[in-house]
Design a protein around this motif. Structure first.
Motif, mmCIF file in Angstrom:
data_model
loop_
_atom_site.group_PDB
_atom_site.id
_atom_site.type_symbol
_atom_site.label_atom_id
_atom_site.label_comp_id
_atom_site.label_asym_id
_atom_site.label_seq_id
_atom_site.Cartn_x
_atom_site.Cartn_y
_atom_site.Cartn_z
ATOM 1 N N GLU A 32 50.904 21.035 49.352
ATOM 2 C CA GLU A 32 51.785 21.933 48.617
ATOM 3 C C GLU A 32 51.450 21.847 47.139
ATOM 4 O O GLU A 32 51.168 20.774 46.606
ATOM 5 C CB GLU A 32 53.257 21.597 48.841
ATOM 6 N N VAL A 33 51.513 22.982 46.456
ATOM 7 C CA VAL A 33 51.075 23.074 45.067
ATOM 8 C C VAL A 33 51.989 22.293 44.121
ATOM 9 O O VAL A 33 51.551 21.849 43.061
ATOM 10 C CB VAL A 33 50.980 24.551 44.646
ATOM 11 N N THR A 34 53.251 22.131 44.481
ATOM 12 C CA THR A 34 54.192 21.319 43.711
ATOM 13 C C THR A 34 55.359 20.989 44.619
ATOM 14 O O THR A 34 55.485 21.531 45.719
ATOM 15 C CB THR A 34 54.683 22.067 42.442
ATOM 16 N N THR A 63 49.958 18.277 45.729
ATOM 17 C CA THR A 63 48.684 18.226 44.998
ATOM 18 C C THR A 63 48.780 18.696 43.546
ATOM 19 O O THR A 63 47.775 18.698 42.834
ATOM 20 C CB THR A 63 47.623 19.044 45.754
ATOM 21 N N GLY A 66 47.570 24.722 41.139
ATOM 22 C CA GLY A 66 46.786 25.614 41.977
ATOM 23 C C GLY A 66 45.343 25.192 42.126
ATOM 24 O O GLY A 66 44.769 25.263 43.225
ATOM 25 N N THR A 69 45.061 22.087 44.369
ATOM 26 C CA THR A 69 45.441 22.422 45.744
ATOM 27 C C THR A 69 44.316 23.170 46.446
ATOM 28 O O THR A 69 43.964 22.878 47.596
ATOM 29 C CB THR A 69 46.721 23.279 45.759
ATOM 30 N N ALA A 81 47.090 25.099 52.951
ATOM 31 C CA ALA A 81 47.628 24.939 51.601
ATOM 32 C C ALA A 81 48.792 25.897 51.384
ATOM 33 O O ALA A 81 48.742 27.050 51.818
ATOM 34 C CB ALA A 81 46.548 25.189 50.550
ATOM 35 N N VAL A 83 50.329 27.628 48.377
ATOM 36 C CA VAL A 83 49.938 27.858 46.984
ATOM 37 C C VAL A 83 50.028 29.357 46.704
ATOM 38 O O VAL A 83 50.166 30.162 47.625
ATOM 39 C CB VAL A 83 48.496 27.301 46.763
ATOM 40 N N THR A 87 45.170 32.375 44.088
ATOM 41 C CA THR A 87 44.062 31.419 44.167
ATOM 42 C C THR A 87 43.020 31.848 45.190
ATOM 43 O O THR A 87 41.821 31.606 45.006
ATOM 44 C CB THR A 87 44.578 30.010 44.517
ATOM 45 N N GLY A 140 47.697 31.112 36.507
ATOM 46 C CA GLY A 140 48.625 30.758 37.578
ATOM 47 C C GLY A 140 49.690 31.827 37.740
ATOM 48 O O GLY A 140 49.936 32.625 36.834
ATOM 49 N N THR A 216 54.230 32.577 47.003
ATOM 50 C CA THR A 216 53.698 31.344 47.571
ATOM 51 C C THR A 216 53.424 31.563 49.048
ATOM 52 O O THR A 216 54.305 31.985 49.793
ATOM 53 C CB THR A 216 54.669 30.164 47.399
#
Length: 328
Positions: A32-34, A63, A66, A69, A81, A83, A87, A140, A216
């Motif tokens: 996960e991006v955050t 992670t 972006g 990840t 992922a 994200v 990306t 981002g 997301t």
């Protein structure tokens, strides 16, 4: 002797069944991006056992960002992922041979809120002109949506503001609290925590201003999708169960379930953050990513100067899994 033989046979059957169950369990490395309450349905899927019901053992890792990840996904550090779908466009534009495919949407609006250092009950977007604005990482989703919303409200992000974008994503909140900034974009529950502690005040929602986008998304490499077709469908089914559960339950009930992922946040604060996201329709109620959302995202990217090239919807989006699980 016959009784003893029966017991031995029964134990052997149990061992065989256990071995079969182990063989049918697929392990998934999920990045996960955050860590954010914005991803509540994902944590519900984990905590309610929806992945296990589908024969999946999901190992979640955060992670932070972006770039990291996507690096984890492309280097096989992760199988799937969570994200921003932008990306996948960046990777596609680099002529990658094994690029990432978006297959299940989790959130459908921007998840950030405009937080001011000082309270402003009569806030208007004009108020931020000539202010010091702590922005998000260039390229981002938060930064692109932020700039899009500012422009839609007549603000030139680079001409009307003192815009600073030199802080890593994970450190933005701390930098705003300790630095000489007037405004910042923050996710929940951080935005509400800042408000409760008097470190900031929520004055606007970027999600409400920007409309529906595939903000997301769960994605995986083409090769993994081809090799683990059944696992991707099972994963999507588990997410859909969680999305429906979140849609049908109260913010308080959701907060109780996801609380283990936010041990340092008060349960009432979590509920308040979830309610804020539910009320503005941030949580997608199904995993389908439609073409209108995709085109809206590309428009936002283009206006922020970050779209590398127009990417056909059918090249980077696979809705087969979503459509199958939704039709069951």
């Amino acid at each position: 002797m016959r009784k003893k033989g029966f017991i031995v046979s029964f134990i052997a059957v149990l061992i065989l069944l256990s071995a079969c169950n182990q063989e049918t369990t697929t392990k998934i490395k999920l990045a996960e991006v955050t860590r954010s309450i914005f991803y509540a349905p994902q944590y519900v899927a984990l905590e309610k056992g929806f992945f296990e019901e589908e024969g999946l053992e999901v190992d979640l890792q955060t992670t932070w960002g972006g770039d990291t990840t996507m690096t984890a996904l492309l280097s096989d550090g992760a199988d799937i992922a969570l994200v921003g779908s932008e990306t996948s466009m960046y990777v596609y534009a680099q002529d990658s041979k094994d690029y990432a495919i978006n297959f299940a949407q989790l959130t459908q609006t921007d998840g950030t809120f405009l937080v001011a250092k000082e309270a402003d009950e009569d806030f208007s977007w004009e108020d931020i002109k000539d202010s010091t604005f702590l922005g998000q990482r260039v390229g981002g989703m938060p930064q692109m949506v932020g700039e899009y919303v500012l422009k839609e409200n007549g603000i030139d992000p680079h001409g009307d503001l003192n815009l600073e974008q030199n802080i890593d994503f994970a450190n933005i909140a701390g930098a705003f609290a300790s630095g000489d900034y007037d405004y910042v974009q923050l996710f929940e529950p951080t935005a509400s925590v800042f408000e409760a502690e008097g470190q900031g005040h929520i004055v606007a929602s970027f999600g409400e201003e920007s409309g529906v986008v595939p903000y997301t998304v769960f994605m995986t490499k083409q090769s993994f999708m081809e090799e683990e077709d059944d696992a991707i469908e099972a994963f999507t089914r588990a997410i859909y169960k969680a999305q429906q559960w979140v849609d049908e339950h109260s913010a308080e009930e959701i907060a109780d379930v996801v609380a283990p992922y936010f041990e340092e946040t008060d349960i009432e604060m979590l509920a308040s953050s979830i309610d804020r996201y539910k009320s503005q329709g941030s949580f997608a109620t199904d995993p389908n990513l439609d073409e209108k959302e995709w085109n809206n995202l590309q428009e936002i990217m283009e206006k922020s100067g970050e779209l590398p090239e127009n990417v056909p919807y059918e090249d980077l989006v696979n809705t087969d899994y979503a459509e199958r699980v939704m039709s069951e």
